[in-house]
Design an enzyme around this catalytic site. Structure first.
Site, PDB file in Angstrom:
ATOM      1  N   HIS A  70     -20.465  34.665  -6.405  1.00  0.00           N
ATOM      2  CA  HIS A  70     -20.193  33.398  -5.729  1.00  0.00           C
ATOM      3  C   HIS A  70     -21.417  32.966  -4.931  1.00  0.00           C
ATOM      4  O   HIS A  70     -21.986  33.751  -4.170  1.00  0.00           O
ATOM      5  CB  HIS A  70     -18.994  33.536  -4.791  1.00  0.00           C
ATOM      6  CG  HIS A  70     -18.744  32.309  -3.956  1.00  0.00           C
ATOM      7  ND1 HIS A  70     -18.891  32.296  -2.583  1.00  0.00           N
ATOM      8  CD2 HIS A  70     -18.365  31.046  -4.307  1.00  0.00           C
ATOM      9  CE1 HIS A  70     -18.609  31.078  -2.126  1.00  0.00           C
ATOM     10  NE2 HIS A  70     -18.281  30.317  -3.147  1.00  0.00           N
ATOM     11  N   SER A  71     -21.835  31.723  -5.105  1.00  0.00           N
ATOM     12  CA  SER A  71     -22.882  31.101  -4.306  1.00  0.00           C
ATOM     13  C   SER A  71     -24.184  31.923  -4.333  1.00  0.00           C
ATOM     14  O   SER A  71     -24.739  32.157  -5.403  1.00  0.00           O
ATOM     15  CB  SER A  71     -22.362  30.886  -2.880  1.00  0.00           C
ATOM     16  OG  SER A  71     -23.163  29.975  -2.177  1.00  0.00           O
TER      17      SER A  71
END
Length: 227
Positions: free
Chosen positions: A76-77
């Site tokens: 994520h991210s």
């Protein structure tokens, strides 16, 4: 049974995947949610010397010590950079990469290189003693009061070096199947453009950047589609 390794983004910890992981386990799969060095319950280890390389070591160490193979590696991210470099080092252990609203660089690129100017300026403005102060939950798309309270109690400062240290890739990662989930497709970050430049298929889940918090069931269902 599929083995998932869910890697959190900046300022977060393995805790942020709690509801997603529960749904994946209910479906009969094996799930690991490591916390990267210096964050979450490992915040006591925080140091300006912690960089991207440290976090890649965290994930390759998990794959090795738990002898994990045929892994679906989810980032994520910021962790898009982490999982891609970890997979590049150990391509024989990873069957697929899933990038959730994630950064993805080529060899020699850092998050700083990929980020728009306004974000780099904000990063500099919140850096104190080599650490990035935690952002307000609204900045990651979390606005419900109970979710805001949960994040504010758990987010921890991020080592600045993790954003400036360039990724190291041999090209082995490019042979691994990769897909993306775009959670803020109308936002200012270049996640959709990066996916397009690499030619990765994308699923849109327009629920805000922190989808594991705001839409854990929907995100888990997308991941289950890869099982």
């Amino acid at each position: 049974m599929t083995t998932y390794v869910l890697v959190h983004g900046a300022w977060h910890g393995g805790w942020c995947w709690r509801q997603v992981a529960a749904r994946l386990r209910e479906a009969g799969h094996e799930v690991y949610t490591p916390t990267l060095t210096g964050l979450g319950e490992r915040a006591h280890l925080a140091s300006p010397d912690i960089g991207l390389r440290t976090h890649v070591d965290d994930i390759t160490g998990l794959l090795t010590c738990e002898d994990l193979r045929e892994v679906v590696l989810v980032g994520h991210s910021y962790a898009g950079l982490v999982v891609r470099e970890a997979a590049d080092r150990m391509p024989g252990r990873v069957s697929q990469i899933v990038l959730v609203d994630a950064w993805a660089g080529r060899d020699g690129e850092s998050l700083d290189d990929l980020a728009p100017e306004f974000f780099r300026e904000w990063v500099e403005s919140v850096t104190v003693d080599g650490l990035l102060a935690t952002p307000p939950p609204a900045m990651v798309g979390v606005t419900k009061p109970e979710q805001v309270e949960w994040l504010e109690a758990k987010l921890t400062p991020q080592p600045r070096l993790t954003f400036s240290e360039p990724t190291r890739l041999t090209g082995a990662v490019d042979a691994i199947r990769c897909r993306t989930v775009l959670c803020s497709p109308k936002g200012p970050m270049p996640f959709a453009r990066l996916a397009g430049e690499h030619g990765w298929p994308a699923t849109i889940l327009d629920v805000g950047h922190d989808a594991m918090v705001t839409a854990p069931r929907e995100l888990a269902d997308i991941l289950l589609g890869d099982a």
